[in-house]
Write a protein that holds these residues in place. Structure first.
Motif, short mmCIF file in Angstrom:
data_model
loop_
_atom_site.label_atom_id
_atom_site.label_comp_id
_atom_site.label_asym_id
_atom_site.label_seq_id
_atom_site.Cartn_x
_atom_site.Cartn_y
_atom_site.Cartn_z
N ARG A 102 0.84 -1.19 0.00
CA ARG A 102 0.00 0.00 0.00
C ARG A 102 0.88 1.24 0.00
NH1 ARG A 102 -2.60 -3.56 -1.22
NH2 ARG A 102 -4.67 -4.23 -0.52
N GLY A 103 1.68 1.36 -1.07
CA GLY A 103 2.52 2.54 -1.23
C GLY A 103 3.94 2.41 -0.73
N GLN A 104 4.31 1.27 -0.12
CA GLN A 104 5.69 1.10 0.31
C GLN A 104 6.61 1.08 -0.91
OE1 GLN A 104 3.09 -0.82 1.21
NE2 GLN A 104 3.27 -1.60 3.30
N PRO A 105 7.76 1.75 -0.83
CA PRO A 105 8.67 1.79 -1.98
C PRO A 105 9.32 0.44 -2.23
CG PRO A 105 9.68 2.84 -0.07
CD PRO A 105 8.26 2.54 0.31
N VAL A 106 9.50 0.12 -3.52
CA VAL A 106 10.10 -1.16 -3.91
C VAL A 106 11.36 -0.91 -4.73
CG1 VAL A 106 9.75 -3.31 -5.18
CG2 VAL A 106 7.84 -2.27 -3.95
N ILE A 107 12.45 -1.52 -4.30
CA ILE A 107 13.69 -1.52 -5.07
C ILE A 107 13.76 -2.87 -5.78
CG2 ILE A 107 16.20 -1.37 -4.99
CD1 ILE A 107 15.90 0.15 -2.33
N GLY A 108 13.68 -2.86 -7.09
CA GLY A 108 13.74 -4.10 -7.85
C GLY A 108 15.18 -4.43 -8.22
N VAL A 109 15.66 -5.59 -7.81
CA VAL A 109 17.05 -6.01 -8.05
C VAL A 109 17.07 -7.18 -9.01
CG1 VAL A 109 19.11 -7.01 -6.98
CG2 VAL A 109 17.86 -5.17 -5.82
#
Length: 296
Positions: A102-109
């Motif tokens: 619900r809006g938490q930032p995601v760092i895609g690796v």
């Protein structure tokens, strides 16, 4: 503000899944060989994932909280509002995680640059150490990607990042009444797909080439959605005029179910689905939630 928590999401490597299925390394090697593949190829993927996870783990500050969740456990994992999520794996992993956020930032690796498409996993594991402090302070550049929801008239709801599919289990012909853009048509088809801008590089792109080559697909942050009907079959009681189109930010696509056994699922995850019955209505529209991906 409390101590940040980093949640590292990943999926089991192909090697891990093969070991779970076949029991021993020797058996895995034999099975792969019979299919024209080499164990070394699977080993390379497993090692790359392990190295990426170790690098991400080492990048988390010692005084921060941390948690790990495997894709199969996502439905049972409780995300906190202040979490920073690091998704290590293919692009599909980010889509799997998105519906629980619900809006938490995601760092895609991306643990295997050049193997994965890299649309949603845009960072190397080595970049995480520099990104985490930026994200925690709110200084990182992010992209809010539009999501799509399907809501049944009994309150069942499904959230997806790429697309929602409504159709018969097994992808056989489904009968329904389709309502979109002020038009209504009874149809029999192998399903209806409603996609976002993020989904425009996948299933929707293939459908667009076949059904509506002149239709402009939305960008990831666009509030627009695109929709497509697969293989509509005209008959004395069903039509095939409504086959594709775009939906503005506040528009909805409604499906009134006229057959038994339909399913609604998102992002290719058929096991996580809604099962509306005959006579129920399913509305598909832009979701209020977005997926916040870290760009830099």
């Amino acid at each position: 503000m409390g101590t940040p928590r980093v949640v590292v999401a990943h999926r089991a490597s192909e090697y891990t899944e093969l070991i779970a299925r076949h029991g021993t390394r020797g058996r895995v090697g034999f099975v792969l060989e019979t299919r024209g593949r080499a164990l070394a190829e699977v080993d390379a993927g497993h090692e790359a994932l392990e190295v990426a996870l170790a690098t991400v783990g080492a990048a988390i500050p010692a005084d921060w909280r941390r948690a790990t969740v495997e894709r199969a456990e996502l439905a049972r994992f409780v995300f906190e509002p202040g979490d920073v999520v690091v998704a290590v794996g293919p692009d599909g992993l980010v889509a799997n995680v998105a519906k629980y956020l619900r809006g938490q930032p995601v760092i895609g690796v991306d643990p295997r640059a050049g193997v994965n498409a890299g649309v949603l996993v845009t960072h190397a594991a080595s970049a995480v150490a520099g990104l985490l402090p930026l994200v925690a302070k709110g200084g990182a550049r992010t992209l809010d990607r539009t999501m799509v929801e399907a809501v049944a008239d009994d309150g069942q709801r499904l959230l997806a990042l790429n697309e929602v599919f409504v159709g018969q289990a097994g992808h056989q012909s489904a009968r329904y009444s389709l309502q979109v853009g002020g038009r209504v048509e009874r149809q029999s088809s192998s399903g209806v797909i409603v996609g976002t801008g993020t989904g425009s590089t996948g299933w929707c792109a293939s459908l667009q080439r076949i059904r509506a080559p002149d239709l402009s697909l939305p960008e990831p942050t666009s509030p627009r959605l695109s929709w497509f009907v697969r293989e509509p079959r005209p008959s004395p009681s069903t039509g095939a005029d409504l086959v594709a189109g775009a939906m503005a930010a506040q528009e909805e696509l409604a499906i009134d179910v006229e057959s038994e056994g339909p399913v609604v699922f998102g992002d290719g995850m058929e096991q996580d689905r809604l099962t509306p019955g005959w006579g129920q209505r399913v509305v598909v529209r832009r979701a209020p939630e977005v997926l916040r991906t870290v760009v830099a």
